[in-house]
Design a protein around this motif. Structure first.
Motif, short mmCIF file in Angstrom:
data_model
loop_
_atom_site.label_atom_id
_atom_site.label_comp_id
_atom_site.label_asym_id
_atom_site.label_seq_id
_atom_site.Cartn_x
_atom_site.Cartn_y
_atom_site.Cartn_z
N SER A 1 -8.87 -0.74 4.45
CA SER A 1 -8.37 0.47 5.10
C SER A 1 -7.04 0.25 5.83
N LEU A 2 -6.62 -1.00 5.94
CA LEU A 2 -5.36 -1.30 6.62
C LEU A 2 -4.16 -0.88 5.79
N CYS A 3 -3.17 -0.33 6.45
CA CYS A 3 -1.90 -0.03 5.80
C CYS A 3 -1.02 -1.27 5.90
N GLN B 1 -0.95 -6.68 -6.21
CA GLN B 1 -2.09 -6.71 -5.29
C GLN B 1 -2.47 -5.32 -4.79
N GLY B 2 -1.76 -4.30 -5.29
CA GLY B 2 -2.05 -2.93 -4.88
C GLY B 2 -1.26 -2.48 -3.67
N ILE B 3 -0.20 -3.22 -3.35
CA ILE B 3 0.65 -2.87 -2.20
C ILE B 3 1.88 -2.12 -2.71
N ASN B 4 2.07 -0.92 -2.21
CA ASN B 4 3.16 -0.06 -2.69
C ASN B 4 4.20 0.24 -1.62
N ASN B 5 4.32 -0.65 -0.66
CA ASN B 5 5.28 -0.46 0.43
C ASN B 5 6.00 -1.78 0.66
N TYR B 6 7.26 -1.83 0.24
CA TYR B 6 8.00 -3.09 0.23
C TYR B 6 9.46 -2.79 0.57
N ILE B 7 9.96 -3.44 1.61
CA ILE B 7 11.35 -3.21 2.02
C ILE B 7 12.07 -4.54 2.25
N SER B 8 13.37 -4.48 2.18
CA SER B 8 14.21 -5.65 2.42
C SER B 8 14.47 -5.82 3.91
N LYS B 9 14.60 -7.08 4.34
CA LYS B 9 14.95 -7.35 5.73
C LYS B 9 16.38 -6.90 6.04
N GLY B 10 17.12 -6.58 5.00
CA GLY B 10 18.49 -6.11 5.19
C GLY B 10 18.63 -4.60 5.19
N CYS B 11 17.51 -3.87 5.16
CA CYS B 11 17.60 -2.41 5.13
C CYS B 11 18.00 -1.87 6.50
N ASP C 1 17.06 3.24 9.94
CA ASP C 1 16.51 4.52 9.47
C ASP C 1 15.53 4.30 8.32
N GLU C 2 15.91 3.44 7.37
CA GLU C 2 15.01 3.14 6.25
C GLU C 2 13.74 2.45 6.75
N PHE C 3 13.92 1.54 7.71
CA PHE C 3 12.78 0.82 8.26
C PHE C 3 11.78 1.79 8.90
N LEU C 4 12.28 2.72 9.70
CA LEU C 4 11.40 3.69 10.35
C LEU C 4 10.74 4.62 9.33
N GLU C 5 11.50 5.02 8.32
CA GLU C 5 10.93 5.84 7.25
C GLU C 5 9.79 5.09 6.57
N ALA C 6 10.00 3.80 6.34
CA ALA C 6 8.98 2.97 5.69
C ALA C 6 7.72 2.87 6.55
N VAL C 7 7.90 2.68 7.85
CA VAL C 7 6.76 2.56 8.77
C VAL C 7 5.92 3.83 8.74
N PHE C 8 6.56 4.98 8.89
CA PHE C 8 5.81 6.24 8.93
C PHE C 8 5.20 6.59 7.57
N ALA C 9 5.93 6.30 6.49
CA ALA C 9 5.39 6.56 5.15
C ALA C 9 4.16 5.70 4.90
N THR C 10 4.24 4.43 5.27
CA THR C 10 3.12 3.51 5.07
C THR C 10 1.91 3.95 5.88
N ASN D 1 1.15 6.83 6.75
CA ASN D 1 0.63 8.09 6.19
C ASN D 1 0.03 7.91 4.80
N GLY D 2 -0.01 6.66 4.32
CA GLY D 2 -0.60 6.39 3.01
C GLY D 2 0.32 6.70 1.85
N GLU D 3 1.63 6.79 2.11
CA GLU D 3 2.59 7.09 1.06
C GLU D 3 3.27 5.82 0.57
#
Length: 215
Positions: free
Chosen positions: A77-79, A98-108, A111-120, A122-124
């Motif tokens: 159940s963990l995001c 492994q079924g993980i669909n949320n992956y970002i670069s340390k160089g992003c 704004d992208e980082f925050l978008e990624a956090v909220f999307a993840t 929310n299960g997106e």
């Protein structure tokens, strides 16, 4: 009012840990419950219950893929949001497998980082621009989405069978086609989409991403 997202940071580098905390400090709906190294994650989760884990993925030979896999299997159940400097497609695909669909670069960007956090949370699904470029190539992603719309019904049918792991011979038998015809369809699919794929999981990612976001 947006519910508070409890986040655990799993990264071996104190500087990276602090950078993530700095990015998130002034966001009211986010609470950092702790930080640890990826190798200590299981022990930490025995007494901390975050909603979201931000975990680093180190490239080979220091890969922590095993730790990511264990957490994914044990805490379904963990995001999970993976953060990495990885620029190798096959290593990114190992995580996605492994079924993980949320992956970002340390160089992003932040704004992208925050978008990624909220999307993840929310299960997106979410991939930053740099990771998308590695996975899909430099062409505009919308162009690829348009290419998916141009696929014929037969080509889509073959894609679905490829995504299950079937080879050319099995596909030919199932659809009552010659192997040569199946190979021709595959060539046309690659030509229309503008990229190649080596594994079924890679094809699932590509088509799934485009379907979710553009179709």
């Amino acid at each position: 009012m947006q519910p508070v997202i409890n986040i655990l940071i799993a990264d071996n580098q104190p500087l990276t840990q602090q950078g993530i905390i700095t990015f998130l400090t002034d966001v009211n709906s986010i609470h950092i419950v702790g930080k640890c190294g990826p190798e200590d994650l299981e022990a930490y989760l025995s007494h901390v219950q975050p909603q979201l884990i931000i975990i680093s993925h180190e490239p080979e030979p220091n890969s922590n893929l095993t730790a990511i896999k264990k957490v994914k299997e044990k805490y379904k159940s963990l995001c999970i949001l993976v953060l990495s400097n990885n620029v190798h497609k096959h290593e990114i695909m190992q995580v996605i497998d492994q079924g993980i669909n949320n992956y970002i670069s340390k160089g992003c960007s932040r704004d992208e980082f925050l978008e990624a956090v909220f999307a993840t949370a929310n299960g997106e699904k979410y991939y930053c621009k740099k990771i998308l470029n590695i996975l899909f190539g430099p062409d505009p992603i919308a162009d690829k989405a348009e290419a998916v719309r141009m696929l014929s019904l037969r080509e889509k049918e073959i894609i679905e069978l490829i995504a299950t792991g079937m080879g050319n011979k099995d596909i030919a038998e199932k659809l009552f086609l010659s192997i040569h015809t199946v190979k021709t369809h595959r060539k046309n699919i690659i030509k229309k989409l503008g990229f190649t794929f080596k594994h079924a999981s890679e094809l699932i990612l590509i088509i799934g991403y485009l379907n979710d976001f553009f179709i």
